[in-house]
Design an enzyme around this catalytic site. Sequence first.
Site, PDB file in Angstrom:
ATOM      1  N   ARG A 215      83.268  70.668  93.081  1.00 39.20           N
ATOM      2  CA  ARG A 215      84.274  70.190  92.157  1.00 39.20           C
ATOM      3  C   ARG A 215      84.066  70.745  90.754  1.00 39.20           C
ATOM      4  NH1 ARG A 215      85.339  65.319  92.960  1.00 39.20           N
ATOM      5  NH2 ARG A 215      84.154  65.110  94.881  1.00 39.20           N
TER       6      ARG A 215
ATOM      7  N   SER B 173      83.075  62.807  98.095  1.00 39.13           N
ATOM      8  CA  SER B 173      82.289  64.003  98.402  1.00 39.13           C
ATOM      9  C   SER B 173      82.734  64.633  99.703  1.00 39.13           C
ATOM     10  CB  SER B 173      80.813  63.637  98.525  1.00 39.13           C
ATOM     11  OG  SER B 173      80.352  63.116  97.327  1.00 39.13           O
TER      12      SER B 173
ATOM     13  N   GLU C 148      68.785  71.375  94.147  1.00 39.88           N
ATOM     14  CA  GLU C 148      68.416  70.180  94.873  1.00 39.88           C
ATOM     15  C   GLU C 148      68.815  70.260  96.342  1.00 39.88           C
ATOM     16  OE1 GLU C 148      68.759  65.391  94.137  1.00 39.88           O
ATOM     17  OE2 GLU C 148      69.802  66.778  92.825  1.00 39.88           O
TER      18      GLU C 148
ATOM     19  N   ALA D 231      67.098  78.176  93.746  1.00 43.76           N
ATOM     20  CA  ALA D 231      66.587  76.821  93.757  1.00 43.76           C
ATOM     21  C   ALA D 231      67.776  75.878  93.750  1.00 43.76           C
ATOM     22  CB  ALA D 231      65.706  76.587  92.531  1.00 43.76           C
TER      23      ALA D 231
ATOM     24  N   GLN E 290      73.430  63.498  96.485  1.00 38.85           N
ATOM     25  CA  GLN E 290      73.190  64.427  95.386  1.00 38.85           C
ATOM     26  C   GLN E 290      74.179  64.281  94.232  1.00 38.85           C
ATOM     27  OE1 GLN E 290      73.576  66.828  98.404  1.00 38.85           O
ATOM     28  NE2 GLN E 290      71.443  67.179  98.850  1.00 38.85           N
TER      29      GLN E 290
ATOM     30  N   THR F 278      80.185  71.159  89.985  1.00 42.15           N
ATOM     31  CA  THR F 278      79.253  71.294  91.106  1.00 42.15           C
ATOM     32  C   THR F 278      79.870  72.286  92.080  1.00 42.15           C
ATOM     33  OG1 THR F 278      80.223  69.624  92.534  1.00 42.15           O
ATOM     34  CG2 THR F 278      78.734  68.850  90.825  1.00 42.15           C
ATOM     35  N   CYS F 279      79.213  72.492  93.208  1.00 41.50           N
ATOM     36  CA  CYS F 279      79.784  73.458  94.169  1.00 41.50           C
ATOM     37  C   CYS F 279      81.116  72.972  94.701  1.00 41.50           C
ATOM     38  CB  CYS F 279      78.871  73.692  95.346  1.00 41.50           C
ATOM     39  SG  CYS F 279      77.228  73.118  95.162  1.00 41.50           S
TER      40      CYS F 279
END
Lengths: 434, 262
Positions: A56, A113, A196, A194, A120, A53-54
Amino acid sequence: MTEKRDIVIIGLNHKTAPVEIRERLAFPSEDTAKVLEAMRQETYVDEIILFSTCNRVEFLFTTQDMPKAVEAVKDFVAKFKKTPRDVFEQALYVYNGEEAVQHIFRVASSLDSMVVGEPQILGQIKEAYQEASNHRTCGVILNRLMHRSFSVAKRVRTETGIGGHAVSISYAAVELGRKIFDVLEGKAVLLIGAGEMAELAVEHLVTNRASPIFVANRTFERGLEIAERFKGTAIRFEEICDYLKQVDIVISSTGAPHYILVRDDFKGVMRARKNRPLFFIDIAVPRDIDPEINHIDNVYVYDIDDLKSAIQENIDERQREALRAERIVDEAVVMFLRWVQSLDVVPTIVALRDKIEEIRQAELKKTFASMASVSEESRAAIDRLTAALVKKILHDPTVFLKQSGHKDKKSLYIDITRKLFNLDAQNNRKPDMG
Amino acid sequence: MSLFFTLTIACYIASSLGYQAYVLFQKRPVYRIASILLWVGFLCHTSVIALQYFKTGHVPVQNLHETLSTFGWAVVGVFLILQIKFNLMVLGALVAPLATLSVIIASILPGPPVEIGPLFKSLWRTFHIGTLIVGNAAFAIAFLVGILYLIQEKAIKDKKRGFFFRRLPSLKLLDSMGYTCLIAGFPMLTFGIITGVIYAQMVRGRFWSWDPKEIFAVITWLVYAALLHERLAVGWQGRRAALMTIAGFVILLFTFFLRFLG
């Protein structure tokens, strides 16, 4: 041969690595398949899931030889990303066993997080698991681990107030927007790409009466789809520069490997928009907006790390709730480890033998009780007969379970064995939560 | 020094402290007290000026003592009017000290006897200086707002969400408040300069004599005119506008003192 199968997590996150390193090591979704396929061939790695993800990049895997597997993963990342190991090695953390299980539960519950409690991450983990399932790189251990982590996350969300205070990227975006524009009403928003998180931010802006909404996507059809949701207008990717003249807030979240807007794109833009402020929220990793643009007068560029500090205050509130969540996690870790330990070969074989032996003894007792006239000699013969029978029946399964070779299937076979013979019924009546 | 003037100074000092405390602790009651004190100080100050007017028949702008005091009064007045629209609470923390400073300096300065010229001439003079002072007060507030703008702008640019970020209002609000001050101050400045030129004609028999204070007055006017033009035509706003507002006020201040010291 070693029986011990270890659960290992190796990775880096927003706490250990700056965005520059994270964006270099991030695996876009189209690469995930390649990574998983490659790791399947890896000798030391059994089951594996990749989270990217951004915030991790993490490899979760099981192995019988942790040091070698860790080296293999590091080498793989260095090679795949064409990045020398010393660039990212400092930022890496490696956990195994209890720590690894705890880590993944904490990640899924959003305790690890950037914004503690943001919702998310669970979706992203579910996606990563889905991807690994599609490539059949998950076995019995990781399947169980992932399902457990989902239920832990759910418990944390419902039983603690960790998601209670409105802190998230979208919240930060609105707050900053207010500090720049005072009111968001009537401020035009452009969504590039795009995702989430980005779409949530747009949604949040829309609830604060920002309008109109424009959506630019590489695939125009996808842009149309998103624009429809926000009652906005889809524009072509090439038109972005023109639209900079009329929008006020730009949220960017593309998978592009390079900046999509650089300082040169702004020639004449500020004059055309009469110097009205322009606010960029760059959620993408790697970044979409050249940080240089922040130096232009009346233009403000916030990337994902900047937003980190923007929400620091409310995080403190969540931190207290997080303590309660940690207890839920710890409890689940203990339960899970108990299950993992039961997956060892030797205890399984012992349990299996014990169970059959128990049945044999019970049946013998019953039989002998009803035939009082039988001689001692005959009893001994019957006893020998049943013992031999049990031994013969158990021989093949035992050999099979002890066999090395079927590397990622072993845990599965043990698990099946335990279920088939209901070995966990006596010692562990409570089926481990969920 | 009259009792009312002492009272005025006391109120301004207390109000200044109150505003500082409000900025520090963010307690609403503290703000209300500071605000009330400023109002009380302003009313005292008004009565001082009114008394002086009835005593001498002139708006007290005849010497530096009077002018500074009147300037302080005008700053507070303009601020209180602006508060109705913008309600920029932290601005008081800068305005109140500025007013305090000007009345304290005024109280130290001697008030030399005012020679009263022919009424017609002094009326022009009163208009000339009176409008300039109110205009200057508006520019002074524009200057303070400009400083706040720069602080907040820097906080947002540098992504340092600290002490000021939380306390200061939005850039938009600061910018439009600075703009309002500017469009209020500019006609005053223009009118003040025109009346000054007419006054010069009456006193010296010529409109323009190239003396430094005249030149600087025109430079000040040009700076503000340029800023206003840029804002209206090109939409200049934000940091550069704030910087220019600050620069304009520095030149203005120079002109202001040149008049009395030069």
